[in-house]
Design a protein around this motif. Sequence first.
Motif, PDB file in Angstrom:
ATOM      1  N   VAL A  61      60.800   5.338  95.391  1.00 46.82           N
ATOM      2  CA  VAL A  61      60.345   4.688  94.319  1.00 46.82           C
ATOM      3  C   VAL A  61      60.951   3.369  94.365  1.00 46.82           C
ATOM      4  O   VAL A  61      62.012   3.030  94.333  1.00 46.82           O
ATOM      5  N   GLY A  62      60.134   2.253  94.664  1.00 47.95           N
ATOM      6  CA  GLY A  62      60.483   0.847  94.506  1.00 47.95           C
ATOM      7  C   GLY A  62      61.146   0.491  95.473  1.00 47.95           C
ATOM      8  O   GLY A  62      61.293   0.885  97.076  1.00 47.95           O
ATOM      9  N   ASN A  63      62.752   0.150  95.042  1.00 51.09           N
ATOM     10  CA  ASN A  63      63.867  -0.156  96.255  1.00 51.09           C
ATOM     11  C   ASN A  63      64.879   0.850  96.412  1.00 51.09           C
ATOM     12  O   ASN A  63      65.909   0.825  96.454  1.00 51.09           O
ATOM     13  N   GLY A  64      64.153   2.068  96.107  1.00 49.41           N
ATOM     14  CA  GLY A  64      65.351   3.338  96.034  1.00 49.41           C
ATOM     15  C   GLY A  64      64.610   4.580  96.137  1.00 49.41           C
ATOM     16  O   GLY A  64      63.277   4.518  96.642  1.00 49.41           O
ATOM     17  N   TYR A  65      65.119   5.734  95.626  1.00 49.50           N
ATOM     18  CA  TYR A  65      64.769   7.111  95.743  1.00 49.50           C
ATOM     19  C   TYR A  65      64.934   7.808  94.503  1.00 49.50           C
ATOM     20  O   TYR A  65      65.696   7.486  93.965  1.00 49.50           O
ATOM     21  N   LEU A  66      63.901   8.821  94.208  1.00 50.14           N
ATOM     22  CA  LEU A  66      64.142   9.540  93.051  1.00 50.14           C
ATOM     23  C   LEU A  66      64.359  10.953  93.577  1.00 50.14           C
ATOM     24  O   LEU A  66      63.737  11.593  94.168  1.00 50.14           O
ATOM     25  N   TYR A  67      65.551  11.435  93.091  1.00 50.74           N
ATOM     26  CA  TYR A  67      65.946  12.852  93.496  1.00 50.74           C
ATOM     27  C   TYR A  67      65.532  13.747  92.393  1.00 50.74           C
ATOM     28  O   TYR A  67      66.056  13.356  91.090  1.00 50.74           O
ATOM     29  N   GLU A  68      64.879  15.007  92.487  1.00 49.42           N
ATOM     30  CA  GLU A  68      64.698  15.816  91.397  1.00 49.42           C
ATOM     31  C   GLU A  68      65.354  17.159  92.001  1.00 49.42           C
ATOM     32  O   GLU A  68      64.761  17.866  92.709  1.00 49.42           O
ATOM     33  N   ASP A  69      66.248  17.602  90.877  1.00 44.86           N
ATOM     34  CA  ASP A  69      66.998  18.785  91.328  1.00 44.86           C
ATOM     35  C   ASP A  69      66.392  20.009  91.105  1.00 44.86           C
ATOM     36  O   ASP A  69      65.159  19.940  90.385  1.00 44.86           O
ATOM     37  N   PRO A  70      66.663  21.113  91.416  1.00 40.54           N
ATOM     38  CA  PRO A  70      65.825  22.393  91.193  1.00 40.54           C
ATOM     39  C   PRO A  70      65.505  22.739  89.584  1.00 40.54           C
ATOM     40  O   PRO A  70      64.518  23.372  89.394  1.00 40.54           O
ATOM     41  N   LYS A  71      66.367  22.117  88.781  1.00 40.02           N
ATOM     42  CA  LYS A  71      66.026  22.272  87.279  1.00 40.02           C
ATOM     43  C   LYS A  71      65.076  21.292  86.686  1.00 40.02           C
ATOM     44  O   LYS A  71      64.739  21.203  85.469  1.00 40.02           O
TER      45      LYS A  71
END
Length: 290
Positions: A61-71
């Motif tokens: 996402v843009g200049n980084g990352y989006l981490y989505e955890d199991p919840k």
Amino acid sequence: MTGEELARYRVKGEMTRWFERKMDAEQISERRIYMRKVLQINEKLSSLPCDVLDASRLYRVGNGYLYEDPKGYEFYLSDNKVTQEETEFRRIRSMMPFEFLDCTGADFDWNIYKTDASQQKALMSSYIVNFEKFREKGMGLYIYSGVKGSGKTMLSCCLLNEIGKRYTVGTKFCNVLDFLEMTKKGYSGGDKDVAALYDASLLVLDDIGVQMGKEWVDTVLYRLVNSRYTNRLPTIYTSNLPVEGLNIDDRVTDRIESTTYFVRLPDEPVRQQERQKAKEKLMEEIKNSL
């Protein structure tokens, strides 16, 4: 598919979840290798077990990352390499209330509201993740609720801290009454404190509205708001009133309306609820220790 493409999906398991995809052993291995490489930029996420990785998602996402955890909780990971020392320095100098100095997005419990606040939560996440785009346009937020203690101030501090961790920006927090005191003759802090509010990359003006009504107030407030408007510096406002209900110069409300997205928090005094819970918890701990 590459590891990066596979990381957008969770590994399909026994339970059906959104964004799942059936993968063979080779794909799972490639996905894990990619995710671990990216997650090295965050110490807390750098050594997640395989089952947690398989139930998580990661995408650019843009200049980084989006981490989505199991919840389903989302965490933005920036490529800007903002050091912990830089973050700490800006956080301490931001002038935000001491009780919220360490608050982050994870500390703000959206589930405490009785009414659904998913849209407000999504907007806050989007503002953090896409802050650089909002910053280019000088766009901020207007967070308001009809009752005191609904979480407006805490939420604004969480935003300052989250953005301060991810981007190289100078952040400041100031209650409007304090700002007015700073502009009076005889203030001992000097012009540098006021100048810092004019120049901050991101400013929170807390509790705007209740102290309005005098001509000199309109004048000094307009100078600040207009300066930030002219220089495209985003501002986050909090208030117990909608913009149209503010008893201030129309020029000020016009600037606010044109440079903010409105965030209406539920009219619920959650601060009282949280304090009551804290009191009950303390009393229970005392009873258990006897």
